[in-house]
Design a protein around this motif. Structure first.
Motif, PDB file in Angstrom:
ATOM      1  N   HIS A 177       0.836  -1.206   0.000  1.00 18.51           N
ATOM      2  CA  HIS A 177       0.000   0.000   0.000  1.00 18.51           C
ATOM      3  C   HIS A 177       0.868   1.252   0.000  1.00 18.51           C
ATOM      4  O   HIS A 177       0.759   2.107  -0.879  1.00 18.51           O
ATOM      5  N   VAL A 178       1.769   1.341   0.985  1.00 19.86           N
ATOM      6  CA  VAL A 178       2.598   2.558   1.103  1.00 19.86           C
ATOM      7  C   VAL A 178       3.558   2.679  -0.084  1.00 19.86           C
ATOM      8  O   VAL A 178       3.806   3.788  -0.572  1.00 19.86           O
ATOM      9  N   CYS A 179       4.089   1.547  -0.557  1.00 24.76           N
ATOM     10  CA  CYS A 179       5.024   1.589  -1.698  1.00 24.76           C
ATOM     11  C   CYS A 179       4.266   1.896  -2.991  1.00 24.76           C
ATOM     12  O   CYS A 179       4.789   2.608  -3.857  1.00 24.76           O
ATOM     13  N   GLY A 180       3.051   1.375  -3.117  1.00 26.42           N
ATOM     14  CA  GLY A 180       2.269   1.593  -4.331  1.00 26.42           C
ATOM     15  C   GLY A 180       2.006   3.074  -4.598  1.00 26.42           C
ATOM     16  O   GLY A 180       2.209   3.569  -5.716  1.00 26.42           O
ATOM     17  N   TYR A 181       1.576   3.793  -3.566  1.00 31.22           N
ATOM     18  CA  TYR A 181       1.316   5.235  -3.737  1.00 31.22           C
ATOM     19  C   TYR A 181       2.634   6.007  -3.899  1.00 31.22           C
ATOM     20  O   TYR A 181       2.690   7.019  -4.596  1.00 31.22           O
ATOM     21  N   GLU A 183       5.326   4.939  -5.408  1.00 27.08           N
ATOM     22  CA  GLU A 183       5.733   4.787  -6.811  1.00 27.08           C
ATOM     23  C   GLU A 183       4.842   5.626  -7.733  1.00 27.08           C
ATOM     24  O   GLU A 183       5.307   6.229  -8.691  1.00 27.08           O
ATOM     25  N   LYS A 184       3.550   5.663  -7.426  1.00 25.00           N
ATOM     26  CA  LYS A 184       2.610   6.444  -8.237  1.00 25.00           C
ATOM     27  C   LYS A 184       3.017   7.913  -8.295  1.00 25.00           C
ATOM     28  O   LYS A 184       2.934   8.576  -9.334  1.00 25.00           O
ATOM     29  N   LYS A 185       3.449   8.405  -7.135  1.00 24.42           N
ATOM     30  CA  LYS A 185       3.859   9.806  -7.010  1.00 24.42           C
ATOM     31  C   LYS A 185       4.993  10.162  -7.978  1.00 24.42           C
ATOM     32  O   LYS A 185       5.119  11.317  -8.394  1.00 24.42           O
ATOM     33  N   PRO A 288      13.313   1.723  -2.037  1.00 25.04           N
ATOM     34  CA  PRO A 288      14.452   2.103  -1.194  1.00 25.04           C
ATOM     35  C   PRO A 288      14.410   3.552  -0.720  1.00 25.04           C
ATOM     36  O   PRO A 288      14.992   3.882   0.313  1.00 25.04           O
ATOM     37  N   THR A 289      13.718   4.426  -1.478  1.00 22.66           N
ATOM     38  CA  THR A 289      13.711   5.841  -1.092  1.00 22.66           C
ATOM     39  C   THR A 289      12.608   6.170  -0.086  1.00 22.66           C
ATOM     40  O   THR A 289      12.553   7.281   0.431  1.00 22.66           O
ATOM     41  N   LEU A 290      11.742   5.207   0.193  1.00 23.31           N
ATOM     42  CA  LEU A 290      10.644   5.469   1.135  1.00 23.31           C
ATOM     43  C   LEU A 290      11.091   5.117   2.549  1.00 23.31           C
ATOM     44  O   LEU A 290      11.299   3.948   2.879  1.00 23.31           O
ATOM     45  N   LYS A 291      11.262   6.162   3.373  1.00 25.03           N
ATOM     46  CA  LYS A 291      11.801   5.960   4.725  1.00 25.03           C
ATOM     47  C   LYS A 291      10.777   6.387   5.783  1.00 25.03           C
ATOM     48  O   LYS A 291      10.184   7.455   5.675  1.00 25.03           O
ATOM     49  N   PHE A 292      10.625   5.556   6.776  1.00 26.15           N
ATOM     50  CA  PHE A 292       9.703   5.866   7.878  1.00 26.15           C
ATOM     51  C   PHE A 292      10.469   6.077   9.170  1.00 26.15           C
ATOM     52  O   PHE A 292      11.545   5.525   9.367  1.00 26.15           O
ATOM     53  N   ARG A 293       9.861   6.850  10.048  1.00 24.02           N
ATOM     54  CA  ARG A 293      10.418   7.006  11.394  1.00 24.02           C
ATOM     55  C   ARG A 293       9.510   6.269  12.379  1.00 24.02           C
ATOM     56  O   ARG A 293       8.288   6.450  12.352  1.00 24.02           O
ATOM     57  N   THR A 294      10.110   5.456  13.240  1.00 26.88           N
ATOM     58  CA  THR A 294       9.310   4.733  14.243  1.00 26.88           C
ATOM     59  C   THR A 294       9.374   5.423  15.597  1.00 26.88           C
ATOM     60  O   THR A 294       8.808   4.958  16.573  1.00 26.88           O
ATOM     61  N   GLN A 295      10.129   6.515  15.642  1.00 29.46           N
ATOM     62  CA  GLN A 295      10.093   7.398  16.819  1.00 29.46           C
ATOM     63  C   GLN A 295      10.469   8.798  16.370  1.00 29.46           C
ATOM     64  O   GLN A 295      11.104   8.960  15.332  1.00 29.46           O
ATOM     65  N   ILE A 296      10.054   9.797  17.164  1.00 28.92           N
ATOM     66  CA  ILE A 296      10.437  11.172  16.788  1.00 28.92           C
ATOM     67  C   ILE A 296      11.096  11.869  17.976  1.00 28.92           C
ATOM     68  O   ILE A 296      11.016  11.399  19.090  1.00 28.92           O
TER      69      ILE A 296
END
Ligand code: A3P
Length: 296
Positions: A177-181, A183-185, A288-296
Motif C-alpha cells: 500500500h505505502v510503496c504503491g502510492y 511509486e505512483k507519485k 528504497p527511497t521510502l523511509k519511515f520514522r518509528t520514533q520522533i
C-alpha cells in the motif's frame, strides 16, 4: 437494530488480489465506475494511518469558515464519505459522495493504488496520501479491529502481528500500500505524500505544506486555529470527529481516538517480535527511497 444485524464478525476473502471483507466490496461495480470531478480531492490511506486527522484538517481548510453548522452537526465520516464502504443503515459511500453539495468534494478511500477508480487519475484529481510507520500502524489497526464489529476478529497480538507481516489484512499488505502510492507519485504529480510522524512532530508545518499543495492562501492565524482544533485532545472531545456517533464501534474495548502517538509499538512488541519484524521488513520493502520514522 444495527447491533443484531452485526451479530458476528465478517470473514476475510481474496478479492482482486488483496484480502477484503464484504463491507468494502458489496458496491464494487459502482465504486469502479465512480465518476470523479476534476476538483474532487481524494484522501487515500492505509487504515489507521491518520485518515480522520487529515480529513478533518482538509474539511476545516475548505469549509471551516463558510459553513459553521457543518462543524457542529455533521460527523466527519459523512462530510468526507468513505467511497468503497457499504455500512448498514446509512447510504453507500458512492451515494454519500454523489449527494454532497459542497465543492470540492472530499473523498476518503483505503483502496490500494491499483484499485482506485480510474476516473480519479483521468480527471487529474488531487490526491492526499498519509502513511504511518508499520509498527505503530499495526498496533493501531489491532486495537481498531478489537473494537470494531465490521472488521474481522483480530485474535491475539502475536497472531495478529504475523497476519500483518503476511499481508492478510483488510485492504491488503501495508507494505504494498505505502510503496504503491509512493511509486505512483513518481509519475503523477498531483499526489501529496504525507507522514503521520511528521504531523505529530509539527502539525502547523504540515498544514502549511498541505495549503501549498492545494493552492490555498489560508492566512497564518486561520492555519493556527486549524492546527489547534485538530489537536488529538480537541478531536477526542469533539463528537463530530471522535466517531462516538457511529454504532459499530465499542469504545469500552478501545476508543477510536486511542493514543495518537508515535512509538506506542514499544508497548506492544516484544524484543523477539521486533527483531523478526525488522528482518522481514527489509525483505518486504520494495521502495528504497521510502523511509519511515518509528520514533520522533
Ligand atoms: P492510535 O490508535 O495510535 O491512537 P485513522 O483515522 O486512519 O483510522 O487513524 C486513527 C489513528 O490516528 C489513531 O491512532 C488515532 O488516535 C490517530 N489520530 C486521529 N486523530 C489524531 C490527531 N489529531 N492527532 C494524533 N493522532 C490522531
Amino acid at each position: 437494530d444495527v447491533s443484531s444485524m452485526l451479530s458476528s464478525r465478517p470473514e476475510m476473502f481474496d478479492f482482486e488480489g488483496i484480502s477484503m471483507v464484504h463491507y468494502f466490496t458489496d458496491d464494487w461495480e459502482n465504486v469502479q465506475n465512480f465518476q470523479a470531478r476534476p476538483d474532487d480531492i481524494l484522501i487515500a490511506t492505509y487504515p489507521k494511518a491518520g485518515t480522520t486527522w487529515v480529513s478533518y484538517i482538509l474539511d476545516l481548510l475548505y469549509f471551516g469558515n463558510t459553513a459553521p453548522e457543518r462543524q457542529t452537526s455533521i460527523p466527519i465520516y459523512l462530510r468526507v464519505p468513505f467511497l468503497e464502504a457499504v455500512f448498514p443503515k446509512i447510504p453507500t459511500g458512492v451515494e454519500l459522495v454523489n449527494n454532497l453539495s459542497t465543492t470540492p468534494r472530499l473523498i476518503k478511500t483505503h483502496l490500494p493504488v491499483q484499485l482506485v477508480p480510474k476516473s480519479f487519475w483521468e480527471q487529474n484529481c488531487k490526491v492526499v496520501y498519509v502513511a504511518r510507520n508499520a509498527k505503530d500502524n499495526a498496533v493501531s489497526y489491532f486495537h481498531f479491529e478489537r473494537m470494531n464489529i465490521i472488521q474481522p476478529n483480530p485474535g491475539d497480538w502475536n497472531n495478529y502481528l504475523q497476519k500483518f507481516m503476511d499481508g492478510k489484512m483488510v485492504f491488503g499488505p501495508w507494505y504494498d500500500h505505502v510503496c504503491g502510492y509512493w511509486e505512483k507519485k513518481q509519475t503523477y504529480s498531483n499526489l501529496h505524500y504525507m507522514f503521520f510522524e511528521d504531523m505529530v512532530e509539527n502539525t502547523a508545518r504540515e498544514v502549511e505544506h498541505l495549503c501549498s499543495f492545494l493552492g490555498l492562501t489560508t492566512p497564518t492565524e486561520e492555519r493556527e486555529k486549524i492546527t489547534k482544533n485538530s489537536h488529538f485532545d480537541a478531536m477526542k472531545q469533539n463528537k463530530m470527529t471522535n466517531y462516538s456517533t457511529i454504532p459499530i464501534m465499542n469504545f469500552s474495548i478501545s476508543p477510536f481516538m486511542r493514543k495518537g502517538k508515535v512509538g506506542d509499538w514499544k508497548n506492544h512488541f516484544t524484543v523477539a517480535q521486533n527483531e523478526q519484524f525488522d528482518k522481514h521488513y527489509k525483505e518486504k520493502m520494495k521502495s528504497p527511497t521510502l523511509k519511515f520514522r518509528t520514533q520522533i
